[in-house]
Design a protein around this motif. Sequence first.
Motif, PDB file in Angstrom:
ATOM      1  N   PRO A 240     -27.192  69.438  -8.840  1.00 32.59           N
ATOM      2  CA  PRO A 240     -28.076  68.282  -9.070  1.00 32.59           C
ATOM      3  C   PRO A 240     -27.367  67.061  -9.645  1.00 32.59           C
ATOM      4  N   SER A 241     -26.300  67.264 -10.408  1.00 34.70           N
ATOM      5  CA  SER A 241     -25.612  66.129 -11.021  1.00 34.70           C
ATOM      6  C   SER A 241     -25.027  65.185  -9.979  1.00 34.70           C
ATOM      7  N   GLU A 242     -24.622  65.720  -8.806  1.00 31.59           N
ATOM      8  CA  GLU A 242     -24.108  64.855  -7.745  1.00 31.59           C
ATOM      9  C   GLU A 242     -25.229  64.009  -7.142  1.00 31.59           C
ATOM     10  N   LEU A 243     -26.370  64.632  -6.891  1.00 40.76           N
ATOM     11  CA  LEU A 243     -27.513  63.901  -6.337  1.00 40.76           C
ATOM     12  C   LEU A 243     -28.045  62.869  -7.325  1.00 40.76           C
ATOM     13  N   MET A 244     -27.882  63.170  -8.622  1.00 46.69           N
ATOM     14  CA  MET A 244     -28.395  62.272  -9.654  1.00 46.69           C
ATOM     15  C   MET A 244     -27.685  60.926  -9.627  1.00 46.69           C
ATOM     16  N   LYS A 245     -26.435  60.908  -9.199  1.00 46.44           N
ATOM     17  CA  LYS A 245     -25.684  59.653  -9.159  1.00 46.44           C
ATOM     18  C   LYS A 245     -26.361  58.636  -8.251  1.00 46.44           C
ATOM     19  N   PHE A 246     -26.770  59.081  -7.062  1.00 46.64           N
ATOM     20  CA  PHE A 246     -27.421  58.151  -6.134  1.00 46.64           C
ATOM     21  C   PHE A 246     -28.843  57.848  -6.578  1.00 46.64           C
ATOM     22  N   ALA A 247     -29.533  58.832  -7.167  1.00 44.11           N
ATOM     23  CA  ALA A 247     -30.888  58.588  -7.678  1.00 44.11           C
ATOM     24  C   ALA A 247     -30.861  57.535  -8.776  1.00 44.11           C
ATOM     25  N   LEU A 248     -29.809  57.541  -9.599  1.00 47.93           N
ATOM     26  CA  LEU A 248     -29.681  56.527 -10.652  1.00 47.93           C
ATOM     27  C   LEU A 248     -29.472  55.146 -10.046  1.00 47.93           C
ATOM     28  N   ILE A 249     -28.660  55.058  -9.000  1.00 47.57           N
ATOM     29  CA  ILE A 249     -28.449  53.770  -8.323  1.00 47.57           C
ATOM     30  C   ILE A 249     -29.778  53.215  -7.815  1.00 47.57           C
ATOM     31  N   LEU A 250     -30.571  54.058  -7.176  1.00 50.40           N
ATOM     32  CA  LEU A 250     -31.875  53.634  -6.659  1.00 50.40           C
ATOM     33  C   LEU A 250     -32.790  53.167  -7.788  1.00 50.40           C
ATOM     34  N   MET A 251     -32.791  53.914  -8.897  1.00 47.22           N
ATOM     35  CA  MET A 251     -33.699  53.597 -10.000  1.00 47.22           C
ATOM     36  C   MET A 251     -33.341  52.263 -10.646  1.00 47.22           C
ATOM     37  N   LEU A 252     -32.061  52.031 -10.872  1.00 49.56           N
ATOM     38  CA  LEU A 252     -31.639  50.762 -11.459  1.00 49.56           C
ATOM     39  C   LEU A 252     -31.896  49.603 -10.497  1.00 49.56           C
ATOM     40  N   ALA A 253     -31.705  49.845  -9.197  1.00 55.36           N
ATOM     41  CA  ALA A 253     -31.955  48.807  -8.203  1.00 55.36           C
ATOM     42  C   ALA A 253     -33.422  48.393  -8.205  1.00 55.36           C
ATOM     43  N   LYS A 254     -34.310  49.370  -8.290  1.00 60.24           N
ATOM     44  CA  LYS A 254     -35.738  49.060  -8.294  1.00 60.24           C
ATOM     45  C   LYS A 254     -36.148  48.359  -9.584  1.00 60.24           C
ATOM     46  N   TYR A 255     -35.580  48.783 -10.713  1.00 59.08           N
ATOM     47  CA  TYR A 255     -35.935  48.171 -11.999  1.00 59.08           C
ATOM     48  C   TYR A 255     -35.607  46.679 -12.006  1.00 59.08           C
ATOM     49  N   PHE A 256     -34.392  46.342 -11.616  1.00 62.40           N
ATOM     50  CA  PHE A 256     -33.995  44.935 -11.659  1.00 62.40           C
ATOM     51  C   PHE A 256     -34.663  44.120 -10.553  1.00 62.40           C
ATOM     52  N   ASP A 257     -35.008  44.757  -9.439  1.00 63.27           N
ATOM     53  CA  ASP A 257     -35.683  44.048  -8.357  1.00 63.27           C
ATOM     54  C   ASP A 257     -37.112  43.682  -8.741  1.00 63.27           C
ATOM     55  N   GLN A 258     -37.742  44.517  -9.568  1.00 57.49           N
ATOM     56  CA  GLN A 258     -39.127  44.268  -9.962  1.00 57.49           C
ATOM     57  C   GLN A 258     -39.256  43.149 -10.982  1.00 57.49           C
ATOM     58  N   LEU A 259     -38.169  42.842 -11.676  1.00 57.00           N
ATOM     59  CA  LEU A 259     -38.215  41.776 -12.664  1.00 57.00           C
ATOM     60  C   LEU A 259     -38.003  40.430 -11.966  1.00 57.00           C
ATOM     61  N   SER A 260     -39.045  39.604 -11.965  1.00 53.62           N
ATOM     62  CA  SER A 260     -38.933  38.317 -11.294  1.00 53.62           C
ATOM     63  C   SER A 260     -37.915  37.420 -11.992  1.00 53.62           C
ATOM     64  N   LYS A 261     -37.837  37.554 -13.306  1.00 45.44           N
ATOM     65  CA  LYS A 261     -36.857  36.767 -14.052  1.00 45.44           C
ATOM     66  C   LYS A 261     -36.493  37.540 -15.306  1.00 45.44           C
ATOM     67  N   ILE A 262     -35.211  37.738 -15.527  1.00 45.16           N
ATOM     68  CA  ILE A 262     -34.769  38.509 -16.675  1.00 45.16           C
ATOM     69  C   ILE A 262     -33.902  37.634 -17.561  1.00 45.16           C
ATOM     70  N   ASN A 263     -34.127  37.765 -18.858  1.00 40.69           N
ATOM     71  CA  ASN A 263     -33.316  37.039 -19.827  1.00 40.69           C
ATOM     72  C   ASN A 263     -32.106  37.904 -20.163  1.00 40.69           C
ATOM     73  N   PHE A 264     -30.965  37.569 -19.599  1.00 42.81           N
ATOM     74  CA  PHE A 264     -29.784  38.401 -19.760  1.00 42.81           C
ATOM     75  C   PHE A 264     -29.176  38.299 -21.157  1.00 42.81           C
ATOM     76  N   ASN A 265     -29.688  37.370 -21.970  1.00 43.87           N
ATOM     77  CA  ASN A 265     -29.169  37.238 -23.333  1.00 43.87           C
ATOM     78  C   ASN A 265     -29.979  38.046 -24.339  1.00 43.87           C
ATOM     79  N   ARG A 266     -30.989  38.755 -23.875  1.00 45.26           N
ATOM     80  CA  ARG A 266     -31.815  39.575 -24.764  1.00 45.26           C
ATOM     81  C   ARG A 266     -31.483  41.039 -24.563  1.00 45.26           C
TER      82      ARG A 266
END
Length: 375
Positions: A120-146
């Motif tokens: 499972p640890s190998e599959l988790m690597k790609f699942a993490l990529i997908l999860m981070l991609a969706k998180y940042f895509d859902q944020l219309s505007k992010i304050n990178f200094n916070r």
Amino acid sequence: IMNYKSNRFSTDNPSNILLTKLLKVNWLIVLCVVFLGLTGVAALYSAAGGNWNPWAKNHLTRLIIGVVLMFIITFIHPKFFYKLTLISFLLGLLSLVFVKFFGVGSVQRWITIGGLNIQPSELMKFALILMLAKYFDQLSKINFNRLLSYVIPIIYIIIPGLIVISQPDLGTGLTIIILGFAILFYVGVSLKFVFIFLLTFISSVPIIWQQLYDYQKNRILVFLNPEIDSLGSGYQIIQSKIAVGSGGLFGKGYLLGSQSRLNYLPEKHTDFIFTLISEELGFFGAMIIILTFCVLIFSIAKISFSVETLFSKVIVFGVSLLIFLYLTLNIGMVCGLLPVVGAPLPLISYGGTALFTILISIGVVLSINVHKNEE
């Protein structure tokens, strides 16, 4: 007749749609994948002393199935993977927890499903990529200094990383953490947070050292000086260096590697398969493999400049980085430049989960490239 002809050549015709998508496929990526996969089959055939069993035949079968799966994924719209992101991440976490208590193997890194061992640890690597991609895509505007903006993605990274480290699998766990934080840097994390993280990590080294298992400490000490345990922990890396160096410029010849044939080199079919290739094909053969990986990584990374959504950009970058980490850790490990961390050589080392993880992730990249005009 006119209606028949117009329907026959209509862009809505399924055969025409398929042909259009086939023309959009990045065939250079496909060619690199097939070449590296077949190189793995040939290397595993040699590792078994010129026999298809027990590794080459299985690797070829998995490669064929994986490439077919990669092409199927290529023609699926990326929206499908967007919808499956959360469930894939949660299933990945559950499988990591499950393998912690019910895993098989000497260090409990695999689970058995239908007679197949899955890591499972190998599959988790790609699942993490997908999860981070969706998180940042859902944020219309992010304050990178916070710093608060990064609390959730840091949790996404740390939880699977720590679970894998506790298996214990320090190398894979650190790879997951490095992969995740590199994606944070890619999306625009402030440099001051990078320095804060580095200072925190450096100051925590003594505490981390005390938490390591004895064999993990030995690996680090052997990396610094392999001669301190030349017949124990240092044996594998010493024999690996001998094999790589003995290959010279042009190698000893295919199926003629003495280190591998005489079984001086342990794990020659998994993490140390690059050593076998270097011994038999020499410096030039090894460089061909490395250059092919460079072409593959560059071709994938280049796609990130032509897609519009942040979801697609992060996935493409993450996949190229994942292959780069696999390659760097593996070659650095077998050459004695990095500690032995158990990183496979992608598409070449024997191991079904890592092979399918790479092929599935490349399939998603190809899908993003094929459908980029529909974003």
